[in-house]
Design an enzyme around this catalytic site. Sequence first.
Site, short mmCIF file in Angstrom:
data_model
loop_
_atom_site.label_atom_id
_atom_site.label_comp_id
_atom_site.label_asym_id
_atom_site.label_seq_id
_atom_site.Cartn_x
_atom_site.Cartn_y
_atom_site.Cartn_z
CE LYS A 1 -12.91 -7.63 -22.01
NZ LYS A 1 -14.13 -6.86 -22.16
CG ASP B 1 -17.15 -8.00 -20.88
OD1 ASP B 1 -16.22 -8.78 -21.16
OD2 ASP B 1 -16.98 -6.85 -20.46
CD GLU C 1 2.29 -8.40 -5.91
OE1 GLU C 1 2.98 -9.24 -5.30
OE2 GLU C 1 2.12 -7.24 -5.49
CB CYS D 1 5.15 -4.05 0.30
SG CYS D 1 6.32 -4.39 -0.97
CE1 TYR D 2 1.20 0.93 5.71
CE2 TYR D 2 -0.43 -0.83 5.92
CZ TYR D 2 0.08 0.39 6.32
OH TYR D 2 -0.52 1.07 7.35
CG HIS E 1 5.35 -5.76 -5.15
ND1 HIS E 1 4.11 -5.61 -4.58
CD2 HIS E 1 6.04 -4.63 -4.87
CE1 HIS E 1 4.05 -4.44 -3.97
NE2 HIS E 1 5.20 -3.83 -4.13
N GLY F 1 0.84 -1.20 0.00
CA GLY F 1 0.00 0.00 0.00
C GLY F 1 0.86 1.24 0.00
#
Length: 505
Positions: A361, A222, A167, A79-80, A165, A51
């Site tokens: 998506k 969609d 990710e 992290c945060y 990170h 964050g």
Amino acid sequence: MKTQVAVLDYGSQYSQLIVRRIRELGFFARLYPPSEIRSLGPVAAVILSGGPRSVVEPNAPDVDLEYLKSLQAPVLGICYGMQMLNVRFGGRVTAGAVREYGPAQIHVDENNTLFNGLGRTLRVWMSHSDTVTEWPADGRILARNSTEHPVAIRWNERFYGIQFHPEVSHTEEGTKILRNFLSLCRLSPDYSIASYKNELLRTIPEVVKGREVVCAVSGGVDSTVLAVLLRESGVRMRPILVDTGLLRKNEAGEVVRNFEALGLRVEKIDAGARFLAALDGVADPEQKREIIGDLFVREFHAAAGHIELLAQGTLYPDVIESGTSGSEIASRIKTHHNRVGKILELKREGKIIEPLSDLFKDEVRELGKVLGVPPDILGRHPFPGPGLAVRIPGCVTGEKLDILREADVILIRILKQWGWYSKIWQALCVLLPVRTVGIKGDERSYEYALSVRCVISQDAMTADWADLPHGILREISNAILNGVKGVNRVLYDVSTKPPASIEWE
Ligand code: XMP
């Protein structure tokens, strides 16, 4: 579907990406505001995101550690999230001690679960200026950075923290680190889009309870996947296409034929003349959007009549973003209906279903694939709800729409021929509200200038212009100049977003 991994969102730009990665590893993850921690119920693991705040600031976002301990699930702070946990376990974080942004090398201190099977040195992606400088005596440092500061900690057998990170794709072995963490939970991975599809097919009829479902379709990814999913689930449904007259050349007819091929009969409402009349003389972009949105909803409801149940193709990012200050245009327009009383009423009465609202998506594309939606539909570029009207700065006229449609069809054809269509996020033409002098044959011409825009993007939040080979640009320009009456000048838009947007209006 029940949440298996809860990701508490402390505001990192990568929070959604954590959820994506966890799902890719076969666990169903959702994002939650930290304040909702007590309503989570049993989960297999919890991740605290990074964050923008600093844990040393007054009123910094906090974590309910006692509750987390009571969950009996492994917890990973990123992290945060790591800094916050360290403070809560009695350690210390110092602001500005080490600043690391971007790639960094870390040294893994010992063999441990989190780095199991990985090398002793890893390249990771950092983004922090606060650093853990003290940690509790019973905590164990699992990895350090080049200045010997801890970048991975284990406070006890269930609580872990990492300063980088995992990710983002720049972190070497990031996925393996997440998989190692998830190996601590008692659940085995069983989430896949195919399993999710089966769950949807089972639950949709339970929710629909025999009612007729109407949905607005546009031919986009969609709404097409939504309609096919509903059909597969066996419920009674009516797909309605409002042809605003602002669609691409021959698009409305193609959409009807595509749906026919998928076994669905679409009701097409030819409302082009009414849209054009409503837009007559209106030049302001927001006013144009508003007129189109409101008329769209009125046309749709007039066609649908009494609605027993309405299905909307809302996606997960729309759900996460609505209600935050950064709500994006795409979600604004998708919730466009919500401005209109009728929809609010339906919502209150529980007459709206949003079966795709847990999916990203690319998961919707995967779902479409397992449902047998053809690849050319799943690979379509996004197209804005207000259609070509946002590609005609100033007043929209039938003549301008025709010119734009002709140029657009040429652009798309050439990009497909050169194999570039699938490499880019979006390709569009904009008819500029300016006419310039030129020469056609032996005669002086006074015609419109047209801008071509092709962008590369991941999510439309940022975009770069596509560096198309000159040969393609030349062919596009020649074909438009020779094939489209009313245009005597073609420009290529080399603006990034930000500061420009993808559309011109
Ligand atoms: P911008 O122009 O804001 O566009 O960079 C980002 C993405 O959103 C689409 N877009 C819209 N979609 N209604 C929509 O449904 C709109 O009013 C609208 N405006 C922009 C745009 O095509 C791009 O994919």
